[in-house]
Design an enzyme around this catalytic site. Structure first.
Site, short mmCIF file in Angstrom:
data_model
loop_
_atom_site.label_atom_id
_atom_site.label_comp_id
_atom_site.label_asym_id
_atom_site.label_seq_id
_atom_site.Cartn_x
_atom_site.Cartn_y
_atom_site.Cartn_z
N GLU A 128 0.98 -1.10 -0.08
CA GLU A 128 0.03 0.07 0.06
C GLU A 128 1.10 1.16 0.06
OE1 GLU A 128 -2.72 -0.26 3.39
OE2 GLU A 128 -3.57 -2.17 2.60
N ALA A 131 2.38 1.29 3.41
CA ALA A 131 2.96 0.01 4.08
C ALA A 131 3.53 -0.86 2.89
CB ALA A 131 1.57 -0.67 4.27
N GLY A 132 4.91 -0.54 2.88
CA GLY A 132 5.78 -1.39 1.93
C GLY A 132 6.31 -2.43 2.61
N THR A 159 1.84 -5.83 -9.57
CA THR A 159 1.94 -6.49 -10.74
C THR A 159 0.76 -7.01 -11.29
OG1 THR A 159 4.46 -6.85 -10.23
CG2 THR A 159 3.49 -8.52 -11.88
N ARG A 244 10.61 -15.96 -3.08
CA ARG A 244 11.67 -15.37 -3.45
C ARG A 244 12.82 -16.17 -4.15
NH1 ARG A 244 11.07 -12.79 2.47
NH2 ARG A 244 10.07 -11.06 1.84
N ARG A 269 34.34 -7.33 -31.07
CA ARG A 269 34.54 -5.85 -31.10
C ARG A 269 35.87 -5.90 -31.30
NH1 ARG A 269 33.30 -0.84 -32.84
NH2 ARG A 269 34.44 0.87 -31.11
N GLN A 280 43.20 -9.24 -21.38
CA GLN A 280 43.34 -9.67 -20.02
C GLN A 280 42.33 -9.06 -18.89
OE1 GLN A 280 46.42 -10.98 -17.35
NE2 GLN A 280 46.36 -12.95 -17.78
N GLY A 340 30.96 -0.79 -23.98
CA GLY A 340 31.46 0.59 -24.11
C GLY A 340 30.30 1.56 -24.31
N GLU A 364 9.26 -7.81 -4.11
CA GLU A 364 9.00 -8.96 -3.20
C GLU A 364 10.11 -8.85 -1.69
OE1 GLU A 364 7.86 -11.83 -6.41
OE2 GLU A 364 8.22 -12.95 -4.44
C1 LIG Z 1 7.70 -2.94 -10.33
C2 LIG Z 1 7.09 -3.28 -9.17
C3 LIG Z 1 6.21 -4.40 -8.97
C4 LIG Z 1 5.90 -4.77 -7.69
N1 LIG Z 1 5.06 -6.07 -7.52
C5 LIG Z 1 4.36 -5.98 -6.29
C6 LIG Z 1 3.23 -6.97 -6.39
O1 LIG Z 1 2.81 -7.67 -7.37
N2 LIG Z 1 2.38 -7.15 -5.14
C7 LIG Z 1 2.78 -6.34 -4.09
O2 LIG Z 1 2.21 -6.46 -2.95
N3 LIG Z 1 3.87 -5.35 -4.13
C8 LIG Z 1 4.44 -5.23 -5.25
N4 LIG Z 1 5.43 -4.39 -5.06
C9 LIG Z 1 5.85 -3.47 -4.07
C10 LIG Z 1 7.11 -3.99 -3.50
O3 LIG Z 1 7.16 -5.30 -2.98
C11 LIG Z 1 7.84 -2.75 -2.55
O4 LIG Z 1 8.07 -1.74 -3.36
C12 LIG Z 1 8.67 -3.02 -1.67
O5 LIG Z 1 8.63 -4.25 -0.99
C13 LIG Z 1 9.32 -2.01 -0.93
O6 LIG Z 1 8.44 -1.13 -0.39
P1 LIG Z 1 8.37 0.35 -0.36
O7 LIG Z 1 8.17 0.58 -1.94
O8 LIG Z 1 7.42 0.98 0.10
O9 LIG Z 1 9.57 0.87 0.11
P2 LIG Z 1 9.97 1.37 1.58
O10 LIG Z 1 9.41 0.04 2.52
O11 LIG Z 1 9.51 2.67 1.82
O12 LIG Z 1 11.51 1.33 1.62
C14 LIG Z 1 12.19 2.53 1.33
C15 LIG Z 1 13.68 1.95 1.80
O13 LIG Z 1 14.15 2.07 2.94
C16 LIG Z 1 14.33 0.81 3.24
N5 LIG Z 1 14.06 0.21 4.42
C17 LIG Z 1 12.82 0.24 5.05
N6 LIG Z 1 12.72 -0.41 6.13
C18 LIG Z 1 13.89 -0.71 6.56
C19 LIG Z 1 14.54 -1.11 7.74
N7 LIG Z 1 13.73 -1.67 8.82
N8 LIG Z 1 15.75 -1.46 7.70
C20 LIG Z 1 16.51 -0.84 6.46
N9 LIG Z 1 16.05 -0.57 5.55
C21 LIG Z 1 14.91 -0.31 5.63
C22 LIG Z 1 14.11 0.09 2.22
O14 LIG Z 1 15.20 -1.16 1.99
C23 LIG Z 1 14.21 0.80 1.07
O15 LIG Z 1 15.70 1.01 0.69
C24 LIG Z 1 6.20 -4.02 -6.48
C25 LIG Z 1 6.95 -2.88 -7.00
C26 LIG Z 1 7.47 -2.50 -7.93
C27 LIG Z 1 8.27 -1.27 -7.98
#
Ligand SMILES: Cc1cc2nc3c(=O)[nH]c(=O)nc-3n(C[C@H](O)[C@H](O)[C@H](O)COP(=O)(O)OP(=O)(O)OC[C@H]3O[C@@H](n4cnc5c(N)ncnc54)[C@H](O)[C@@H]3O)c2cc1C
Length: 380
Positions: A128, A131-132, A159, A244, A269, A280, A340, A364
């Site tokens: 969301e 909520a990532g 996706t 994964r 090339r 090398q 290149g 993921e």
């Molecule tokens: C092309 C694409 C396809 C996708 N497909 C799907 C799908 O089919 N279904 C689905 O549900 N989701 C999907 N996603 C969502 C994807 O899984 C999330 O974008 C991902 O899990 C990261 O969440 P966020 O983008 O909110 O980043 P955030 O959670 O905001 O993270 C931002 C940064 O902070 C870092 N971070 C966050 N918390 C911590 C912590 N505790 N410690 C250290 N670092 C941290 C993260 O590693 C990242 O570098 C997709 C995303 C994309 C771009």
């Protein structure tokens, strides 16, 4: 000791996927990428070949191939053709995992069979806007109303989100309960109130569709709930443990393609009167690239085999996803370097691979999240 001798069925599926990638995907991959066009024709053909729903049970029209190693072998080949296409088809596989794990026979018959019959696609919707990585912070709600639930909320970055025939949707039945409120539902794509929102424009895997899914008073029968109320968080984690290795395989396909293009280019090339491969410095780069590809494959296959143990919390999947996606980024970067100036130009294939590789470190679960999983295992 793990035996990686492939079965006849695994070899057959690998050859099928490779031929499809070589003859159908590669010829159109650059154009689909350039136009950001969804590969409907490839989805149809892949469906006819059984490359989309091979993990679905035979009783609903699938091939019943549920082992993740076979999935990884197929996915590597598809991604070798185009990681965008592999992501589209992988989205269906991903969504099928929680249904296969927690769905009843009745749910599989009623909800999975139509996907096979339509050569359709599935989507898994967890993420969301707020909520990532912190999945449990989701705010999409599911309120019980008689024999149904009413769902409201917005999912982002999904996706196949907005175009799928079937969704596995995660929502909370009790926001105050945190992860204990998360519950999974299976929702047909044509359910009233469910619609696609913004379609994202992306750096890579541009032919795949990544979009919002908007839920406005979506009525879902309680018969479509996956497992018990509150079991969704654990189900999502188990799903990701199992899926994964597939993301690692997408990364592996990209890395292998990049290495092969760079190797062939280095032999052709000519600079300073000899092929650049005669230096090398480049030979060592290529040796490191192929070594990393092989190491990523071993990690991927090993983690896929571990999913067969049935154990909970598979940190091995996180190790493989983290490792293989870093390999994809490194090898694709080196491939651009070996090409290149031509490597930087759209006409040549490695520029796309470089862009495609990046997503494997993000979706993921980002690689930071994978490291957290591994660290919590080794430090407990
Ligand atoms: C092309 C694409 C396809 C996708 N497909 C799907 C799908 O089919 N279904 C689905 O549900 N989701 C999907 N996603 C969502 C994807 O899984 C999330 O974008 C991902 O899990 C990261 O969440 P966020 O983008 O909110 O980043 P955030 O959670 O905001 O993270 C931002 C940064 O902070 C870092 N971070 C966050 N918390 C911590 C912590 N505790 N410690 C250290 N670092 C941290 C993260 O590693 C990242 O570098 C997709 C995303 C994309 C771009």
């Amino acid at each position: 000791m793990i035996d990686f001798t492939l079965t006849d069925e695994q070899r057959e599926m690998r050859d099928l996927a490779h031929t499809f990638a070589e003859q159908e995907i590669r010829p159109v991959a650059a154009e689909l990428d350039e136009k950001e066009e969804f590969p409907w024709e490839l989805v149809r053909k892949a469906g006819e070949l059984g490359l989309t729903t091979f993990a679905f049970p035979e009783s609903v029209g699938g091939l019943g191939i549920t082992d993740e190693l076979t999935n990884c072998i197929i996915t590597e080949e598809l991604s070798w053709g185009c990681a965008g296409v592999a992501t589209v088809l992988g989205g269906t596989h991903l969504a099928s995992i929680p249904i296969l794990l927690a769905g009843t026979d009745e749910q599989k018959q009623r909800l999975l069979r139509p996907v096979v019959e339509r050569n359709g696609l599935c989507a898994m919707a967890l993420t969301e806007p707020d909520a990532g990585s912190d999945v449990a912070a989701m705010t999409t709600t599911a309120r019980r109303d008689g024999d149904s639930y009413i769902l409201n909320g917005t999912k982002r970055f999904i996706t196949n989100g907005g175009i799928a025939d079937l969704y596995v949707m995660f929502a909370t039945v009790d926001r105050a309960a945190g992860h204990r409120g998360v519950t999974a539902f299976i929702i047909p794509g044509d359910t009233p109130g469910l619609s696609g929102g913004k379609k994202e424009k992306k750096l890579g895997i541009r032919c795949s569709h990544t979009g919002e899914v908007i839920l406005e008073d979506v009525r879902v029968p309680a018969a479509n709930r996956l497992g018990e109320e509150g079991s969704g968080f654990r189900l999502a984690m188990t799903m990701l443990d199992r899926s994964r290795p597939m993301v690692a395989a997408i990364a592996l396909g990209i890395a292998r393609a990049a290495y092969e293009y760079a190797r062939d280019y280095a032999k052709e090339r000519v600079q300073f009167g000899k092929p650049i491969a005669a230096n090398q410095g480049l030979q060592f780069m290529l040796a490191d690239m192929v070594t990393k590809v092989q190491a990523a494959r071993l990690m991927t296959w090993w983690s896929a085999k571990v999913t067969e143990t049935g154990r909970q919390y598979l940190y091995e999947s996180s190790m493989a996803k983290n490792f293989a996606s870093d390999v994809a980024m490194e090898v694709a970067t080196d491939a651009v370097q070996i090409f290149g100036g031509y490597g930087y130009i759209r006409e040549y294939p490695v520029e796309k691979l470089f862009r495609d590789a990046k997503i494997t470190q993000i979706y993921e679960g980002t690689n930071q999240i994978q490291k957290m999983v591994v660290a919590s295992h080794i430090l407990k």
